[in-house]
Structures are given as C-alpha cells and as structure tokens.
Design an enzyme around this catalytic site. Structure first.
Site, PDB file in Angstrom:
ATOM      1  N   GLU A 184      17.132  -5.904  73.665  1.00 61.99           N
ATOM      2  CA  GLU A 184      17.908  -6.662  72.662  1.00 61.99           C
ATOM      3  C   GLU A 184      19.352  -6.837  73.129  1.00 61.99           C
ATOM      4  O   GLU A 184      20.307  -6.477  72.422  1.00 61.99           O
ATOM      5  CB  GLU A 184      17.859  -5.952  71.308  1.00 61.99           C
ATOM      6  CG  GLU A 184      16.455  -5.918  70.729  1.00 61.99           C
ATOM      7  CD  GLU A 184      16.387  -5.375  69.309  1.00 61.99           C
ATOM      8  OE1 GLU A 184      17.258  -4.575  68.944  1.00 61.99           O
ATOM      9  OE2 GLU A 184      15.482  -5.768  68.567  1.00 61.99           O
ATOM     10  N   GLU A 378       8.178  -6.738  70.435  1.00 65.70           N
ATOM     11  CA  GLU A 378       8.391  -5.952  69.210  1.00 65.70           C
ATOM     12  C   GLU A 378       8.127  -6.835  68.004  1.00 65.70           C
ATOM     13  O   GLU A 378       8.582  -7.979  67.958  1.00 65.70           O
ATOM     14  CB  GLU A 378       9.833  -5.443  69.088  1.00 65.70           C
ATOM     15  CG  GLU A 378      10.171  -4.285  69.960  1.00 65.70           C
ATOM     16  CD  GLU A 378      11.543  -3.683  69.652  1.00 65.70           C
ATOM     17  OE1 GLU A 378      11.950  -3.656  68.463  1.00 65.70           O
ATOM     18  OE2 GLU A 378      12.197  -3.246  70.613  1.00 65.70           O
TER      19      GLU A 378
HETATM   20  C1  BG6 Z   1      14.630  -2.988  67.372  1.00 63.88           C
HETATM   21  C2  BG6 Z   1      14.850  -1.908  68.398  1.00 63.88           C
HETATM   22  O1  BG6 Z   1      15.867  -3.460  66.975  1.00 63.88           O
HETATM   23  O2  BG6 Z   1      14.063  -2.673  66.167  1.00 63.88           O
HETATM   24  C3  BG6 Z   1      14.043  -0.649  68.181  1.00 63.88           C
HETATM   25  O3  BG6 Z   1      14.624  -2.401  69.696  1.00 63.88           O
HETATM   26  C4  BG6 Z   1      13.980  -0.352  66.707  1.00 63.88           C
HETATM   27  O4  BG6 Z   1      14.590   0.386  68.943  1.00 63.88           O
HETATM   28  C5  BG6 Z   1      13.275  -1.499  66.011  1.00 63.88           C
HETATM   29  O5  BG6 Z   1      13.379   0.863  66.386  1.00 63.88           O
HETATM   30  C6  BG6 Z   1      13.052  -1.301  64.533  1.00 63.88           C
HETATM   31  O6  BG6 Z   1      14.252  -0.961  63.922  1.00 63.88           O
HETATM   32  P1  BG6 Z   1      14.368   0.327  63.001  1.00 63.88           P
HETATM   33  O7  BG6 Z   1      15.794   0.403  62.659  1.00 63.88           O
HETATM   34  O8  BG6 Z   1      13.483   0.068  61.843  1.00 63.88           O
HETATM   35  O9  BG6 Z   1      13.902   1.466  63.828  1.00 63.88           O
END
Ligand code: BG6
Length: 479
Positions: A184, A378
């Site tokens: 990111e 993701e």
């Molecule tokens: C992304 C990141 O922004 O979102 C992850 O790359 C992160 O590391 C994921 O865990 C989900 O966000 P969160 O805050 O719910 O863990």
C-alpha cells in the site's frame, strides 16, 4: 450454494494474504530487531499514538503489544500451511520482516537465523504445493532506521533497502517467483508513519518531506525490480496499492472535479511512477502549488524507467465518496481514508463501506489506465465472530461479502481485465493493523486469541473455510 456461471481462467492464483508483523510473533527470537509494528500498542488509538510528536518508538512495559505474539505463526507455520493446503490454496501471500534479515536495517551482513526461518516456511509451502507471494516491506520498517535516519526521508535508506532485497533475492531465488515491493505504498500520502517511517514534526514542511521520501521509495522500488529481474529472470514483481475508487457525491461539476483530483492523487500517483516509470504530469502542478522541489540524483529518472513493475497488486476493501465540503455528521470511516457516507452502501462494524461493484470498477479503471496484469492481494470483511457451543463458527456474513466480490471479479474478467489471482486478507485470523485487535477477524481459520491477551491460539475451521475450499475446487464456479 448459489451457482455462478463463470469460471476463472486456468491457473488463476487462489489463496490468502497476511503480513509478517500481524502473524509471526516471536518478535525477539532469531536475533530479530525491533520494527515499527513492535512498538504499536494494542487498541483503536494506536495509529494516533504513534504519530504524536515526541513518540519515542520504545516499548512501554505498561502497555500491551499484540504484534509481539501475533498468532504465533513463527512456531505454528506447519499447522497453518497444512490448513491452507486443505483449502486448496495455490498461493500464499506473506511478507518478510526486514528486521529478521537485517535487525537494525543498516548492517552489512544478513542475519543467518532470519534467513533460515523463511527457508523453512518457503520449503514447507512448496512441499504442500503452494507458491509464496512475498511482500518485501509491509509496514515493518526497522526502528533503528526510523530513529536514526528519519525513515524514508533519508537517501541512505535506499542503500540499506538495496542490500536487503539483494540478500533475499539471492537466497530465495529458487523458491519465490512472485514478489511485491512496498505494501500500500500510497498510504504514505495520508499516514506516513506506517509506510514511510516517520511522522511530521511541527515545524516540518510536510509536503517536501513526504514527496522526497516517496522519491526515495520509488528509486528503491526500481532498484528492487531490476535486481529481481536480474537474479530471478523467471520471477514477476509488482507494486502494491491501496485502492478505493472515488465517487463524486453528486453531479455538481465542482464535486466531480474534486473526486477526480482525489482519485488521481491518491489512487494513481504511485502506480503511474511504478508502472510507467515516470512522474505523471498532473503532479507538477501539485508540486508547484506546495513549493515542493525534489532532490533527484543523477541517474534516478533513468532508473525509474528501467525498474517498472510487471503487475499491479492492490488491496480493495471499500469505495470512497467525496465532496468538497464535508460536515462532521456525514463523514465516513475507512481504510486510512474517509469521505462522506454513501447512502447506497452498508458498512461493516468498523464503518468500512461494503461495495462489491466498486471492485469491478477498480479493476476496469486500473486496467484501462495501465494494461498490465492485476492481482487482488487483499480484500475481506473484518467482523466479530461467535463460537457456538459445538465449536462451529457460522460466518455467513463473511461468505456473503466474499461471494459478491468474487462475482464482480468474474464480471471484470468478462470485461476484458487481465486478473492473475485473488488472495483475501487475513485468511487466518490475525492482529488488525489499524486497531491492534484480535476481535476484528477476517479469517477462514479461527484463532483462539483475544484482545485482552487471553486464548489458547488453537486453530479451527469456520464455515467460510469449507465454502472457500469449494470455490477454489471449482475454480470460482460454485459460489
Ligand atoms: C491493509 C493492510 O490496509 O488493510 C493490512 O495492508 C491490514 O496490513 C488490512 O491488516 C486490514 O486493515 P485492518 O486495520 O482491519 O487490519
């Protein structure tokens, strides 16, 4: 089970995604050094705390640090990989903790114990028929580089990073064929601490520092791409963007223009440099308006051209709706970015708006702009799960979320988009990045670990585990 008519392309990379700091634990084992995640206390205020001026990047014995234990993947990786195998994963996205390889970031020699740990993990994945997809830097900058060099503000960090990537490419060249540089990367535009390794001092020119640090990362990314292509000619290396398509609140041209600017600035700026190998023209105006003058060394611009990525990996959780003036009561929350609440969308328990069609829009926008293969690395729903008396976990809400997003990926493929694969986030429950909670769960695999630090760490299969297994088995046909 609802039948979808779409099959995904042969060889589609189904799997799941994680990051070292959110799963490994063993934070002081194997000579590992401290990284940013190790000094993040648990709790929803963690990102605010770490950005406060004067934050000392030390461990406070009176606070709880969930990343120190993660989900103990450091010791349980075999059991976890066996579960991924059972689901039929083709790939597993993980990151290497820079501080396992170079504990302070600035050493000349790599740490043998750290290198050996990832050898064991990659060997186990390969033994189980799963290909690793490795993020080189996922919010895990060595604390020494933060404290002594000011993070990516410093050009010296480019040299240290170059040493790190050469060490891992040489060591793992026969085991890892999919890589990504910075997780990111564009998140540094709104939250420099996690990706760029610094927070802004009161007297500091935030624009100058942020973009100089970005320049260093772009150069470092290009160095990594070139080294990867040289050392592992059959590998593919991508960038990784946080993507939330920006909608205009209404048809007022002022808001439409504002949404376009936000989209370009946040979603496309980094990709433009990493995919096309040059700064986009629109950023010149921004640099001028904010008196930014980048220090670009001789050879940097050529390097950016030579070090363009092979594919775009990106995270997609939500879209974002924007207008020029937002009243407090209409604002929405999200993955590091806000906007206004969209009346057409529902939100998760953490306020992230759920928008499956937004994923199709994203895929089309990215492909229209760059024409390189895309990889959804993701996506997922952070939710509270309930363990029933018989031990089962009926996470229909998660299945519903993923099903709708996969369906829209299928549509995007029909639209002509080249999509390599899908690795939903937190395929096994892990520590949340933004809130440090265990209770914000994304996994197909439940981990018995809780926000107060209690729990056995035992793993169990949620209903979504069986559902995703069938999705993979039928290559996306049975949703
Ligand atoms: C992304 C990141 O922004 O979102 C992850 O790359 C992160 O590391 C994921 O865990 C989900 O966000 P969160 O805050 O719910 O863990």
């Amino acid at each position: 089970m609802v039948q979808s008519k779409k099959r995904f392309p042969e060889g589609f990379l189904w799997g799941g995604a994680t990051a070292a700091n959110q799963i490994e634990g063993g934070f002081h084992e194997g000579n590992k050094g401290l990284n940013i995640a190790d000094v993040l206390p648990g709790g929803k205020q963690r990102l605010k705390i770490i950005q406060e001026p004067g934050f000392n990047f030390e461990i406070d014995p009176n606070k709880y640090y969930p990343n120190h234990e993660g989900i103990d993947f450091y010791h349980r990786y075999k059991e976890d990989i066996a579960l991924f195998k059972e689901m039929g994963f083709k790939v597993f996205r993980m990151s290497i903790a820079w501080t396992r390889i170079f504990p302070n970031g600035n050493e000349l020699e790599a740490n043998g114990e750290g290198l050996a740990f990832y050898d064991r993990v990659f060997d186990e994945l390969i033994r189980q028929g799963i290909e690793p997809v490795v993020t080189i830097s996922h919010y895990e900058m060595p604390v020494t580089l933060v404290k002594e060099y000011g993070g990516w503000r410093s050009r010296e960090v480019v040299t240290f990073f170059g040493r790190y990537v050469n060490a891992i490419f040489n060591r793992y060249k026969d085991k890892v064929k999919y890589w990504m540089t910075f997780n990111e990367i564009n998140s540094g535009l709104v939250m420099p601490i996690m990706g760029l390794g610094f927070s802004i001092h009161k007297e500091e020119d935030r624009y100058q520092s942020t973009f100089q640090a970005f320049h260093h990362q772009f150069v470092a990314s290009a160095i990594a791409v070139k080294a990867c292509h040289k050392i592992i000619p059959d590998a593919k290396i991508g960038c990784m963007l946080l993507y939330a398509p920006v909608y205009s609140w209404d048809s007022n041209p002022e808001n439409v223009m504002y949404a376009l600017e936000e989209e370009r600035f946040f979603n496309h700026f980094c990709g433009d440099v990493q995919v096309r190998g040059e700064y986009p023209r629109f950023i010149n105006r921004y640099f001028k308006d904010h008196n930014i003058e980048l220090q670009i060394e001789e050879g940097d611009l050529e390097l950016l051209k030579e070090g363009t990525v092979d594919y775009i990996g990106f995270s997609y959780y939500m879209s974002r709706t924007e207008k020029m003036v937002i009243r407090d009561e209409e604002s929405s929350q999200g993955n590091l970015i806000g906007g206004v609440r969209n009346p057409f969308l529902k939100a998760s328990d953490w306020g992230w708006e759920v928008d499956p069609i937004g994923l199709r829009i994203t895929l089309n926008k990215l492909y229209d702009r760059y024409q390189v293969p895309l990889f959804v690395v993701e996506n997922g729903l952070g939710a509270y799960d309930k363990v029933e008396e018989d031990g089962s976990i009926n996470d229909e809400y998660r299945i519903e979320y993923l099903r709708e997003h996969i369906r829209e990926m299928g549509e995007a493929i029909e639209d002509g988009v080249e999509l390599m694969g899908y690795t939903p986030w937190g395929c096994i429950d892990l520590v949340s990045a933004s809130s440090g909670e265990y209770s914000k769960r994304y996994g197909f695999i439940y981990v018995d670990k809780h926000d107060d630090g209690s729990g056995t760490m035992e793993r169990s299969r949620k209903n979504s585990f069986y559902w995703y297994k069938e999705v993979i088995e039928t290559n996306g046909e049975n949703l």
